[in-house]
Write a protein that holds these residues in place. Structure first.
Motif, mmCIF file in Angstrom:
data_model
loop_
_atom_site.group_PDB
_atom_site.id
_atom_site.type_symbol
_atom_site.label_atom_id
_atom_site.label_comp_id
_atom_site.label_asym_id
_atom_site.label_seq_id
_atom_site.Cartn_x
_atom_site.Cartn_y
_atom_site.Cartn_z
ATOM 1 N N GLY A 87 -6.102 7.084 52.784
ATOM 2 C CA GLY A 87 -7.462 7.105 53.533
ATOM 3 C C GLY A 87 -8.419 8.074 53.444
ATOM 4 N N ALA A 88 -9.655 7.958 53.991
ATOM 5 C CA ALA A 88 -10.468 9.002 53.582
ATOM 6 C C ALA A 88 -11.296 9.435 54.878
ATOM 7 C CB ALA A 88 -11.793 8.587 52.535
ATOM 8 N N PRO A 89 -12.059 10.609 55.015
ATOM 9 C CA PRO A 89 -12.967 10.970 56.222
ATOM 10 C C PRO A 89 -13.913 9.767 56.345
ATOM 11 C CG PRO A 89 -12.715 12.631 54.602
ATOM 12 C CD PRO A 89 -12.123 11.517 53.788
ATOM 13 N N TRP A 90 -14.225 9.814 57.751
ATOM 14 C CA TRP A 90 -15.387 8.870 58.470
ATOM 15 C C TRP A 90 -16.302 9.619 58.996
ATOM 16 C CZ3 TRP A 90 -16.962 8.278 63.369
ATOM 17 C CH2 TRP A 90 -17.772 7.086 63.526
ATOM 18 N N LEU A 91 -17.537 9.260 58.409
ATOM 19 C CA LEU A 91 -18.598 10.000 58.851
ATOM 20 C C LEU A 91 -19.488 9.188 59.970
ATOM 21 C CD1 LEU A 91 -20.228 11.243 55.556
ATOM 22 C CD2 LEU A 91 -18.131 12.091 56.789
ATOM 23 N N HIS A 92 -20.037 10.243 61.052
ATOM 24 C CA HIS A 92 -20.667 9.403 62.131
ATOM 25 C C HIS A 92 -22.095 9.534 61.928
ATOM 26 C CE1 HIS A 92 -21.448 7.779 66.084
ATOM 27 N NE2 HIS A 92 -22.399 8.750 66.104
ATOM 28 N N VAL A 93 -22.465 8.831 60.412
ATOM 29 C CA VAL A 93 -23.900 9.019 59.889
ATOM 30 C C VAL A 93 -24.386 7.415 59.432
ATOM 31 C CG1 VAL A 93 -25.329 9.903 58.069
ATOM 32 C CG2 VAL A 93 -23.567 11.071 59.138
ATOM 33 N N VAL A 94 -25.320 6.980 59.780
ATOM 34 C CA VAL A 94 -25.980 5.529 59.653
ATOM 35 C C VAL A 94 -26.342 5.465 58.168
ATOM 36 C CG1 VAL A 94 -27.058 3.762 60.193
ATOM 37 C CG2 VAL A 94 -26.085 4.928 61.969
ATOM 38 N N ASP A 95 -27.278 6.374 57.758
ATOM 39 C CA ASP A 95 -28.044 6.456 56.464
ATOM 40 C C ASP A 95 -27.177 6.761 55.438
ATOM 41 O OD1 ASP A 95 -29.857 7.330 54.270
ATOM 42 O OD2 ASP A 95 -31.240 7.463 55.638
ATOM 43 N N PRO A 96 -26.979 5.865 54.332
ATOM 44 C CA PRO A 96 -26.094 6.148 53.292
ATOM 45 C C PRO A 96 -26.331 7.404 52.499
ATOM 46 C CG PRO A 96 -26.595 4.024 53.232
ATOM 47 C CD PRO A 96 -27.584 4.428 54.276
ATOM 48 N N ARG A 97 -27.858 7.734 52.568
ATOM 49 C CA ARG A 97 -28.356 8.966 51.763
ATOM 50 C C ARG A 97 -27.824 10.230 52.393
ATOM 51 N NH1 ARG A 97 -34.130 6.958 50.549
ATOM 52 N NH2 ARG A 97 -33.718 6.206 52.871
ATOM 53 N N ALA A 99 -25.363 10.444 54.462
ATOM 54 C CA ALA A 99 -24.011 10.608 54.389
ATOM 55 C C ALA A 99 -23.435 11.174 53.272
ATOM 56 C CB ALA A 99 -23.290 9.030 54.688
ATOM 57 N N ALA A 100 -24.090 11.035 52.234
ATOM 58 C CA ALA A 100 -23.729 11.386 50.897
ATOM 59 C C ALA A 100 -23.969 13.057 50.778
ATOM 60 C CB ALA A 100 -24.607 10.746 49.744
ATOM 61 N N ASP A 101 -25.207 13.340 51.613
ATOM 62 C CA ASP A 101 -25.603 14.637 51.651
ATOM 63 C C ASP A 101 -24.809 15.235 52.367
ATOM 64 O OD1 ASP A 101 -27.792 14.384 50.010
ATOM 65 O OD2 ASP A 101 -29.120 13.975 51.495
ATOM 66 N N TYR A 102 -24.398 14.677 53.607
ATOM 67 C CA TYR A 102 -23.155 15.292 54.535
ATOM 68 C C TYR A 102 -21.844 15.717 53.794
ATOM 69 C CZ TYR A 102 -20.027 16.559 58.502
ATOM 70 O OH TYR A 102 -19.143 17.206 59.073
ATOM 71 N N ARG A 104 -21.147 16.374 50.796
ATOM 72 C CA ARG A 104 -21.136 17.607 49.936
ATOM 73 C C ARG A 104 -21.020 18.508 50.546
ATOM 74 N NH1 ARG A 104 -24.856 14.041 46.930
ATOM 75 N NH2 ARG A 104 -26.620 14.448 47.963
ATOM 76 N N GLY A 105 -21.608 18.740 51.843
ATOM 77 C CA GLY A 105 -21.335 20.146 52.363
ATOM 78 C C GLY A 105 -20.435 20.148 53.648
ATOM 79 N N ALA A 106 -19.486 18.892 53.951
ATOM 80 C CA ALA A 106 -18.644 18.788 54.969
ATOM 81 C C ALA A 106 -17.760 20.009 55.026
ATOM 82 C CB ALA A 106 -17.874 17.621 54.977
ATOM 83 N N PRO A 107 -17.282 20.220 56.487
ATOM 84 C CA PRO A 107 -16.220 21.270 56.608
ATOM 85 C C PRO A 107 -14.803 20.727 56.123
ATOM 86 C CG PRO A 107 -16.858 20.169 58.765
ATOM 87 C CD PRO A 107 -17.985 19.798 57.837
ATOM 88 N N ARG A 108 -14.247 21.848 55.332
ATOM 89 C CA ARG A 108 -13.047 21.594 54.824
ATOM 90 C C ARG A 108 -11.912 22.300 55.427
ATOM 91 N NH1 ARG A 108 -14.058 18.117 50.353
ATOM 92 N NH2 ARG A 108 -16.308 17.555 50.268
ATOM 93 N N ILE A 109 -10.902 21.620 55.488
ATOM 94 C CA ILE A 109 -9.532 22.280 56.024
ATOM 95 C C ILE A 109 -8.489 22.017 55.276
ATOM 96 C CG2 ILE A 109 -10.307 22.491 58.410
ATOM 97 C CD1 ILE A 109 -8.643 20.209 58.964
ATOM 98 N N GLU A 110 -7.197 23.011 55.357
ATOM 99 C CA GLU A 110 -6.168 22.569 54.340
ATOM 100 C C GLU A 110 -5.356 21.396 55.030
ATOM 101 O OE1 GLU A 110 -5.029 24.205 51.928
ATOM 102 O OE2 GLU A 110 -6.721 25.768 51.904
ATOM 103 N N ARG A 111 -4.990 21.258 56.379
ATOM 104 C CA ARG A 111 -4.240 19.735 56.763
ATOM 105 C C ARG A 111 -4.866 19.446 58.034
ATOM 106 N NH1 ARG A 111 0.384 17.994 55.284
ATOM 107 N NH2 ARG A 111 0.611 19.505 53.672
ATOM 108 N N PRO A 112 -5.165 18.381 58.160
ATOM 109 C CA PRO A 112 -5.971 17.649 59.437
ATOM 110 C C PRO A 112 -4.497 17.397 60.298
ATOM 111 C CG PRO A 112 -6.648 16.506 57.376
ATOM 112 C CD PRO A 112 -5.725 17.471 56.943
ATOM 113 N N GLY A 113 -4.744 17.288 61.331
ATOM 114 C CA GLY A 113 -4.037 17.166 62.582
ATOM 115 C C GLY A 113 -4.462 16.011 63.658
ATOM 116 N N TYR A 182 -15.452 8.475 51.155
ATOM 117 C CA TYR A 182 -15.559 8.558 52.699
ATOM 118 C C TYR A 182 -16.024 7.194 52.965
ATOM 119 C CZ TYR A 182 -20.297 9.139 51.220
ATOM 120 O OH TYR A 182 -21.520 9.225 50.400
ATOM 121 N N MET A 183 -15.944 6.813 54.319
ATOM 122 C CA MET A 183 -16.746 5.900 54.860
ATOM 123 C C MET A 183 -17.938 6.461 55.857
ATOM 124 S SD MET A 183 -13.092 5.517 55.093
ATOM 125 C CE MET A 183 -12.578 5.642 56.777
ATOM 126 N N HIS A 184 -18.842 5.720 56.233
ATOM 127 C CA HIS A 184 -19.714 5.865 57.374
ATOM 128 C C HIS A 184 -19.966 4.940 58.215
ATOM 129 C CE1 HIS A 184 -23.558 4.489 55.749
ATOM 130 N NE2 HIS A 184 -22.906 4.530 54.479
#
Length: 245
Positions: A87-97, A99-102, A104-113, A182-184
């Motif tokens: 799987g991949a992250p899911w973004l609560h963003v409607v506009d595809p552009r 979503a792509a911008d988000y 690129r700068g999305a928060p990142r962590i070592e291990r999701p829970g 990712y999905m959005h």
């Protein structure tokens, strides 16, 4: 259009807005349309799985969009690692552009829970059962033959996806989350839940309670939850804060 897809199975779960009729006008030989009385998300997923024939199945919802190379990226990760579910992250963003911008700068962590928000990316592909299945996860056929979505998750079917992946992990299958795609969100829909927000939250609480009781031992082993009653109260408080902000 998604690349690397040999067939598209759409289950129309009791819709009366003409969706099935419109789908049948689409000139795409890959498309199969199944209609059923409103039975809920788990039953709809199982119907689509039964009709599909591929060795890999992408599970997706009607309110999510994926990039054209989404399937190819997930399949490449699965082949590289030998994973059964990717799987991949899911973004609560409607506009595809946007979503792509988000992304690129999305928060990142070592291990999701369990409580990691779906728009947080792992730093690298990581093994975890905590995936957003409805947005577009890729699953090997052998997993779908062994594990079923639980019809006990009703109405908004909150936690049905995590339940499925935890079951798969317990049966010896592996699942990964990758930051490579990712999905959005496609629009502001209620996830098949056409009632009030209060009703939505009620069914979230009901389904979360079912989930916690089914998987309490494994979630405690992973140090993801406190005692079940306290965890249910904590979930309610988190949902309340989200509603008020």
């Amino acid at each position: 259009a998604l690349r690397g897809v040999a067939e598209v199975v759409i289950v129309v779960d009791g819709s009366t807005d003409g969706t099935a009729e419109w789908l049948r006008t689409q000139a795409d030989s890959r498309l199969t349309v199944c209609e059923q009385d409103r039975s809920g998300s788990p039953a709809a997923r199982q119907r689509g799985i039964a009709v599909s024939s591929g060795d890999w199945v992408l599970l997706a919802d009607d309110d999510c969009l994926q990039a054209p190379d989404h399937v190819e990226i997930l399949r490449a990760e699965a082949e590289r690692t030998g994973a059964d579910i990717v799987g991949a992250p899911w973004l609560h963003v409607v506009d595809p552009r946007a979503a792509a911008d988000y992304a690129r700068g999305a928060p990142r962590i070592e291990r999701p829970g369990l409580h990691t928000l779906p728009y947080v990316f792992p730093r690298a592909t990581v093994r975890t059962p905590f995936l957003i299945a409805g947005g577009g996860i890729l699953v090997r056929r052998r997993v779908l033959e062994a594990i079923r979505f639980d019809p006990g998750y009703r109405v908004n079917a909150w936690r049905e996806e995590t339940d499925f992946v935890l079951q798969a992990n317990a049966a010896g299958f592996t699942s990964l989350l990758t930051p490579a795609t990712y999905m959005h969100q496609a629009g502001d829909f209620g996830g098949g839940h056409e009632r009030s927000r209060l009703s939505y939250e009620w069914w979230t609480a009901v389904n979360n309670w079912r989930f916690l009781r089914r998987h309490a031992a494994e979630l405690r082993r992973r140090r993801e939850i406190r005692p079940v009653v306290l965890e249910q109260l904590a979930t309610w408080r988190r949902r309340k804060r989200q509603l008020l902000t």
